[in-house]
Design an enzyme around this catalytic site. Structure first.
Site, mmCIF file in Angstrom:
data_model
loop_
_atom_site.group_PDB
_atom_site.id
_atom_site.type_symbol
_atom_site.label_atom_id
_atom_site.label_comp_id
_atom_site.label_asym_id
_atom_site.label_seq_id
_atom_site.Cartn_x
_atom_site.Cartn_y
_atom_site.Cartn_z
ATOM 1 N N ARG A 139 37.368 -23.699 6.432
ATOM 2 C CA ARG A 139 38.197 -24.749 5.825
ATOM 3 C C ARG A 139 38.300 -25.863 6.845
ATOM 4 N NH1 ARG A 139 39.890 -25.633 0.724
ATOM 5 N NH2 ARG A 139 42.087 -25.840 1.211
ATOM 6 N N ASP A 156 43.695 -21.575 -0.812
ATOM 7 C CA ASP A 156 44.210 -22.949 -0.736
ATOM 8 C C ASP A 156 45.733 -23.011 -0.553
ATOM 9 O OD1 ASP A 156 41.612 -23.620 -1.072
ATOM 10 O OD2 ASP A 156 41.857 -24.699 -2.957
ATOM 11 N N ASP A 173 50.201 -24.778 -4.325
ATOM 12 C CA ASP A 173 49.146 -25.076 -5.295
ATOM 13 C C ASP A 173 48.855 -23.818 -6.110
ATOM 14 O OD1 ASP A 173 47.305 -26.528 -6.678
ATOM 15 O OD2 ASP A 173 45.969 -26.919 -4.986
ATOM 16 N N ASN A 175 42.771 -21.728 -7.950
ATOM 17 C CA ASN A 175 42.838 -21.381 -6.525
ATOM 18 C C ASN A 175 42.861 -19.869 -6.330
ATOM 19 O OD1 ASN A 175 42.752 -23.951 -5.469
ATOM 20 N ND2 ASN A 175 44.969 -24.210 -5.535
#
Length: 394
Positions: A88, A277, A259, A264
């Protein structure tokens, strides 16, 4: 629309945002893989060199932090080792980033906390690198999970768009139940038991919800500083004026995933295999995540019905999500109406940034009216005047 399919490359009124391609980065994935391979040597036994291969970027989801998939092999104690990883990476901050800053250390730490404290399936986080000179931006590496992700592009609600749209109603409900139960697991992390100070927004306010809203008001100011949004200003004034009473109209504050949506999550046989995420993680009442989970499905569903298809109308209905959550958690859920509106209005700021990013990459047209950059503008207006709520099973 013909034969149960829809032909729609762009949605969003005057902005004409693409539904099948959204640029998230201009970086070369192979160059990133080469640099990560060299960097990994520091984490392996002395004298060991990692060979990185099968470098790719996932398609269909994610518009903020950059994700890189790769595999690596090396020799350890005379034995060949092969592993699959995910990096990430902080996005390119000169390319209209969705958020003003990206705290990857926070994401790394909250995933480690959830993995250690709950049964929620989060990927194992491995290494964090704060030095942007290594690959051009800070990043962290985690173990790669396997499974299928309901896509955002094209949206999973579109007919024949993906495995979920083809699934039976029973399997769709199985996935929904598993997603809500995973959220219950995440919400086992509370300020009373765990140190969540690093997730508390640096905002004034007597409650976690008030501080959470304050952080998003700051985001609105940042995102619209050069071109105000009358609609979003009205939305956030409404949110402040109608703020629920924490502990009365909402549950007690807990770890908020932020989120919280099926896009996700990774699924295997319609069960959650990984929760991904975490860049919007915070501390808030559980209704904040529930409202987001309900509305983010509704966002795609509304796009689908606007284009003339049925979509997944019985999926993620508020009444069903609340029932599942209450049964799995043993806690009462407050009225989700404000929290669904909160999700839609926060998402309005995000979608404005997404559209501006699309303009930069030639994938959207800048409209004369700034509010036309919010592709669910009509939804927000309907929430403010009350007409939207007639369409929801609350």
């Amino acid at each position: 629309m013909a034969d149960g399919t829809i032909d729609a490359e762009r949605v969003g009124g005057a902005a004409k945002l693409s539904t099948d391609k959204i640029t998230t980065t201009t970086r070369d994935p192979n160059e990133l893989g080469r640099r990560i391979g060299a960097w990994m040597t520091a984490w392996l036994p002395q004298g060991t060199t990692a060979e990185v291969y099968d470098v790719a970027k996932p398609e269909g989801n994610g518009m903020s932090s950059e994700t890189l998939l790769y595999s690596a092999r090396w020799i350890e104690d005379g034995t060949p080792v092969q592993r699959r990883f995910v990096a990430r990476i902080e996005p390119e901050l000169d390319k209209v980033p969705i958020f003003p800053s990206y705290d990857l250390r926070l994401q790394f730490d909250v995933m480690a906390l959830v993995g250690a404290a709950t049964e929620a399936p989060v990927p194992e986080v491995l290494w964090f690198e704060a030095d942007g000179a290594v690959i051009g931006a800070p990043f962290f590496v985690m173990a790669r999970s396997e499974g299928e992700v309901p896509p955002d592009v094209m949206p999973y609600t579109f007919p024949d768009s993906c495995w979920l749209s083809h699934a039976s109603t029973a399997d769709q409900m199985r996935l929904q139940c598993s997603a809500v139960e995973a959220l219950v697991g995440i919400h086992q992390v509370t300020p009373e038991v765990h140190d969540l100070d690093f997730l508390v927004p640096d905002q004034p306010g007597a409650t976690s919800l008030e501080r959470h809203l304050g952080g998003w008001e700051d985001y609105l100011e940042w995102a619209t500083a050069d071109d105000r949004s009358p609609l979003l200003d009205e939305c956030f004034a409404w949110l402040r004026a109608n703020l629920p009473e924490e502990g009365g109209d909402t549950g007690a504050p807990r770890l908020s995933w932020g989120d919280a949506r099926i896009g996700n999550m990774m699924f295997v046989d319609f069960e959650v295999a990984a929760v991904l995420d975490w860049e919007m993680a915070s501390v808030a009442p559980p209704e904040v995540d529930l409202g987001w989970m309900v509305y983010l499905h509704r966002f795609f569903q509304d796009i689908t019905t606007d284009l003339g298809a049925d979509g997944m109308a019985e999926f993620m209905r508020p009444v069903d999500v609340v029932s599942t959550y209450e049964a799995a958690s043993g806690r009462r859920v407050g009225d989700l109406r404000w929290h669904i509106a909160y999700a839609a209005m926060r998402h309005g700021v995000i979608m404005r940034r997404v559209t501006e990013r699309g303009v930069l990459f030639g994938e959207a047209e800048r409209p004369a009216d700034a509010d036309d950059m919010i592709i669910h503008r009509a939804t927000l207006s309907g929430m403010l005047d009350g007409t939207y709520w007639q369409t929801l099973a609350l």
